[in-house]
Write a protein that holds these residues in place. Structure first.
Motif, PDB file in Angstrom:
ATOM      1  N   GLY A   1     -11.664  44.087  15.173  1.00  0.00           N
ATOM      2  CA  GLY A   1     -11.836  45.346  15.480  1.00  0.00           C
ATOM      3  C   GLY A   1     -12.476  46.185  14.474  1.00  0.00           C
ATOM      4  N   THR A   2     -12.916  45.620  13.404  1.00  0.00           N
ATOM      5  CA  THR A   2     -13.859  46.360  12.369  1.00  0.00           C
ATOM      6  C   THR A   2     -15.205  45.886  12.094  1.00  0.00           C
ATOM      7  OG1 THR A   2     -11.676  46.001  11.055  1.00  0.00           O
ATOM      8  CG2 THR A   2     -13.613  46.654   9.845  1.00  0.00           C
ATOM      9  N   LEU A   3     -15.845  47.150  11.797  1.00  0.00           N
ATOM     10  CA  LEU A   3     -17.656  46.902  11.527  1.00  0.00           C
ATOM     11  C   LEU A   3     -17.649  46.824  10.160  1.00  0.00           C
ATOM     12  CD1 LEU A   3     -18.886  49.847  14.009  1.00  0.00           C
ATOM     13  CD2 LEU A   3     -18.244  47.533  14.669  1.00  0.00           C
ATOM     14  N   ASP A   4     -17.949  45.631   9.647  1.00  0.00           N
ATOM     15  CA  ASP A   4     -18.082  45.546   8.180  1.00  0.00           C
ATOM     16  C   ASP A   4     -19.669  45.003   8.106  1.00  0.00           C
ATOM     17  OD1 ASP A   4     -17.694  44.734   5.779  1.00  0.00           O
ATOM     18  OD2 ASP A   4     -17.008  42.521   6.078  1.00  0.00           O
ATOM     19  N   ALA A   5     -20.296  45.581   7.297  1.00  0.00           N
ATOM     20  CA  ALA A   5     -21.581  45.126   6.675  1.00  0.00           C
ATOM     21  C   ALA A   5     -22.106  45.558   5.437  1.00  0.00           C
ATOM     22  CB  ALA A   5     -22.501  46.044   7.863  1.00  0.00           C
ATOM     23  N   PRO A   6     -23.170  45.089   4.914  1.00  0.00           N
ATOM     24  CA  PRO A   6     -23.424  45.195   3.644  1.00  0.00           C
ATOM     25  C   PRO A   6     -24.179  46.676   3.579  1.00  0.00           C
ATOM     26  CG  PRO A   6     -24.981  43.599   4.373  1.00  0.00           C
ATOM     27  CD  PRO A   6     -23.814  43.667   5.474  1.00  0.00           C
TER      28      PRO A   6
ATOM     29  N   PHE B   1     -27.502  41.062  13.749  1.00  0.00           N
ATOM     30  CA  PHE B   1     -28.513  41.806  12.566  1.00  0.00           C
ATOM     31  C   PHE B   1     -28.013  41.185  11.200  1.00  0.00           C
ATOM     32  CE2 PHE B   1     -28.947  45.593  15.735  1.00  0.00           C
ATOM     33  CZ  PHE B   1     -29.924  45.076  16.262  1.00  0.00           C
ATOM     34  N   LYS B   2     -26.981  41.135  10.939  1.00  0.00           N
ATOM     35  CA  LYS B   2     -26.441  40.815   9.471  1.00  0.00           C
ATOM     36  C   LYS B   2     -27.102  39.197   9.462  1.00  0.00           C
ATOM     37  CE  LYS B   2     -22.134  40.964   8.510  1.00  0.00           C
ATOM     38  NZ  LYS B   2     -20.682  41.166   8.443  1.00  0.00           N
ATOM     39  N   LEU B   3     -26.774  38.288  10.379  1.00  0.00           N
ATOM     40  CA  LEU B   3     -27.175  36.882  10.283  1.00  0.00           C
ATOM     41  C   LEU B   3     -28.688  37.133  10.282  1.00  0.00           C
ATOM     42  CD1 LEU B   3     -26.165  34.017  10.447  1.00  0.00           C
ATOM     43  CD2 LEU B   3     -26.425  34.120  12.932  1.00  0.00           C
ATOM     44  N   ALA B   4     -29.414  37.596  10.861  1.00  0.00           N
ATOM     45  CA  ALA B   4     -31.055  37.597  10.963  1.00  0.00           C
ATOM     46  C   ALA B   4     -31.468  37.900   9.484  1.00  0.00           C
ATOM     47  CB  ALA B   4     -31.686  38.506  11.974  1.00  0.00           C
ATOM     48  N   GLU B   5     -30.799  38.655   8.944  1.00  0.00           N
ATOM     49  CA  GLU B   5     -31.185  39.272   7.383  1.00  0.00           C
ATOM     50  C   GLU B   5     -30.712  38.280   6.447  1.00  0.00           C
ATOM     51  OE1 GLU B   5     -30.832  43.270   6.640  1.00  0.00           O
ATOM     52  OE2 GLU B   5     -32.194  43.877   8.282  1.00  0.00           O
ATOM     53  N   ALA B   6     -29.757  37.664   6.816  1.00  0.00           N
ATOM     54  CA  ALA B   6     -29.010  36.829   5.499  1.00  0.00           C
ATOM     55  C   ALA B   6     -29.800  35.601   5.260  1.00  0.00           C
ATOM     56  CB  ALA B   6     -27.682  36.143   6.054  1.00  0.00           C
ATOM     57  N   PRO B   7     -30.024  35.267   4.081  1.00  0.00           N
ATOM     58  CA  PRO B   7     -30.759  34.038   3.542  1.00  0.00           C
ATOM     59  C   PRO B   7     -30.167  32.733   4.294  1.00  0.00           C
ATOM     60  CG  PRO B   7     -29.338  34.679   1.789  1.00  0.00           C
ATOM     61  CD  PRO B   7     -29.410  35.821   2.733  1.00  0.00           C
ATOM     62  N   ARG B   8     -30.986  31.874   4.472  1.00  0.00           N
ATOM     63  CA  ARG B   8     -30.698  30.679   5.286  1.00  0.00           C
ATOM     64  C   ARG B   8     -30.678  29.739   4.423  1.00  0.00           C
ATOM     65  NH1 ARG B   8     -29.017  31.043  10.599  1.00  0.00           N
ATOM     66  NH2 ARG B   8     -30.170  32.753  11.628  1.00  0.00           N
ATOM     67  N   THR B   9     -29.508  28.661   4.563  1.00  0.00           N
ATOM     68  CA  THR B   9     -29.318  27.582   3.632  1.00  0.00           C
ATOM     69  C   THR B   9     -30.061  26.406   4.515  1.00  0.00           C
ATOM     70  OG1 THR B   9     -27.440  26.991   5.011  1.00  0.00           O
ATOM     71  CG2 THR B   9     -27.010  28.246   3.020  1.00  0.00           C
ATOM     72  N   ASP B  10     -29.956  25.109   3.886  1.00  0.00           N
ATOM     73  CA  ASP B  10     -30.688  24.081   4.360  1.00  0.00           C
ATOM     74  C   ASP B  10     -30.163  23.875   5.884  1.00  0.00           C
ATOM     75  OD1 ASP B  10     -32.023  23.732   1.678  1.00  0.00           O
ATOM     76  OD2 ASP B  10     -30.339  22.523   0.952  1.00  0.00           O
ATOM     77  N   PRO B  11     -31.218  23.419   6.549  1.00  0.00           N
ATOM     78  CA  PRO B  11     -30.833  22.954   7.778  1.00  0.00           C
ATOM     79  C   PRO B  11     -29.832  22.238   7.859  1.00  0.00           C
ATOM     80  CG  PRO B  11     -33.167  22.637   7.428  1.00  0.00           C
ATOM     81  CD  PRO B  11     -32.539  22.871   6.054  1.00  0.00           C
ATOM     82  N   SER B  12     -28.990  22.316   9.000  1.00  0.00           N
ATOM     83  CA  SER B  12     -27.678  21.360   9.200  1.00  0.00           C
ATOM     84  C   SER B  12     -28.107  20.103   9.625  1.00  0.00           C
ATOM     85  CB  SER B  12     -26.853  22.125  10.365  1.00  0.00           C
ATOM     86  OG  SER B  12     -25.858  21.298  10.569  1.00  0.00           O
ATOM     87  N   SER B  13     -27.316  19.035   9.556  1.00  0.00           N
ATOM     88  CA  SER B  13     -27.591  17.788   9.984  1.00  0.00           C
ATOM     89  C   SER B  13     -27.131  17.476  11.413  1.00  0.00           C
ATOM     90  CB  SER B  13     -26.701  16.707   9.149  1.00  0.00           C
ATOM     91  OG  SER B  13     -25.438  17.048   9.239  1.00  0.00           O
TER      92      SER B  13
END
Length: 340
Positions: free
Chosen positions: A34-39, A77-89
């Motif tokens: 129930g909390t809005l948390d964003a950078p 929106f947060k996930l779209a702007e977050a840096p992506r790690t190596d593709p999952s196996s």
């Protein structure tokens, strides 16, 4: 959450720290749901606008549903702007190129929502004014009606506001003096306590002085003074809301038809993209205005049905809000200067 030795013996000695960690994780999950948390405030601003576009129900939907919808867009929106790690196996994971394209679509949607909200803020209106256009004669009629009604409400609330004036002044001076003791960001809790303490003390003083001034009918004054003070605040809330609507309607007249028409077309395009993101990507209901209006039960502040919407306007207990973000301001708070 409620814990007792009988129902939660695992929390007693001998201490099992795994149980404590599990409980802490559960509490964190419930609080964060129930909390809005964003950078950035920008992301929260975009998510709130997307949530209102997706489900423009205001207080017809429950507060919990509203927060969860906004939080769902915020996480996207947060996930779209977050840096992506190596593709999952994981073999079921989509190709990186497809993920990148989806992220770019969401990021671009966020940028367009920000530009749209910036324009709304510069005009001083809300998205709902664009979503439900009004003919200019109706706008003029409502401007006159809101002006008269706000003046009437302000007039009838003045006697009670005079009783509140010493309380407001006492609280203001006390908080102003306390702010000198340290940084404001480090004194928020104490400021709330100061307001409560000095407000209660000065309110009791006003009540006692009113009874002393009307000693022959002190028993009647003891009831009437709190009632008048309460009703004056209640009427003042409606007066502020009426004046806020008056200001928004006046701005609609000043903007002009061509600009409003262009804004409506722009909103239609944004609405289609928001619905596509909500339904196809985030898994939200395809008919939000029906789904969220019917889900949930009775809740404080929620308005269910047209009859309740009309009847609750005259409630002396609390004001009927149209939007969960509504506060006692002459304007709608949508901008957060920290990000600009």
């Amino acid at each position: 959450m409620k814990f007792t030795p009988k129902t939660n013996p695992e929390l007693l000695t001998p201490i099992d720290y795994n149980e404590i960690r599990s409980l802490t994780a559960t509490m964190h999950q419930q609080i964060s749901s129930g909390t809005l948390d964003a950078p950035s405030w920008r992301l929260i601003r975009n998510a709130k606008l997307a949530g209102r576009m997706y489900a423009p129900l205001g207080t017809t939907m429950t507060l919990g549903d509203y927060v969860r919808v906004v939080r769902t867009f915020l996480e996207a929106f947060k996930l779209a702007e977050a840096p992506r790690t190596d593709p999952s196996s994981d073999g079921d994971a989509p190709p990186p190129a497809q993920v990148a394209r989806e992220d770019m679509k969401i990021v671009q949607l966020g940028r367009d929502l920000k530009e749209y909200q910036d324009l709304l803020s510069s005009w001083g209106i809300k998205d709902d004014r664009i979503r439900r256009p009004l003919p200019r004669p109706i706008i003029v009629y409502r401007v006159v009606l809101r002006a008269i009604w706000s003046l009437v409400l302000l007039t009838v609330s003045l006697p009670g506001l005079f009783l509140w004036l010493p309380i407001f002044l006492t609280t203001f001076v006390a908080v102003h003096q306390f702010k000198r003791t340290g940084p404001v960001w480090d004194t928020y809790d104490e400021i709330a306590q100061y307001k409560l303490t000095y407000g209660l003390a000065s309110g009791l003083a006003i009540w006692l002085l009113a009874m002393l001034a009307t000693l022959p009918v002190a028993a009647l004054t003891a009831v009437l003074v709190p009632a008048i003070m309460w009703l004056s605040l209640r009427w003042m809330e409606d007066a502020v809301a009426a004046f806020r609507a008056l200001a928004a309607l006046t701005r609609l007249l000043l903007i002009g038809k061509p600009a409003l028409q262009a804004m409506r077309e722009r909103r239609e395009g944004l609405h289609e993209r928001v619905m596509e993101l909500a339904v196809r990507t985030l898994g939200l209901p395809a008919e939000p205005e029906t789904y969220f209006a019917e889900s949930g039960g009775r809740e404080k502040g929620r308005v269910r049905g047209r009859w309740a919407s009309k009847a609750k306007y005259f409630s002396v207990r609390r004001r009927r809000k149209r939007d969960w973000n509504e506060t006692l301001r002459l304007y709608d708070q949508v901008d957060y200067p920290e990000d600009y």
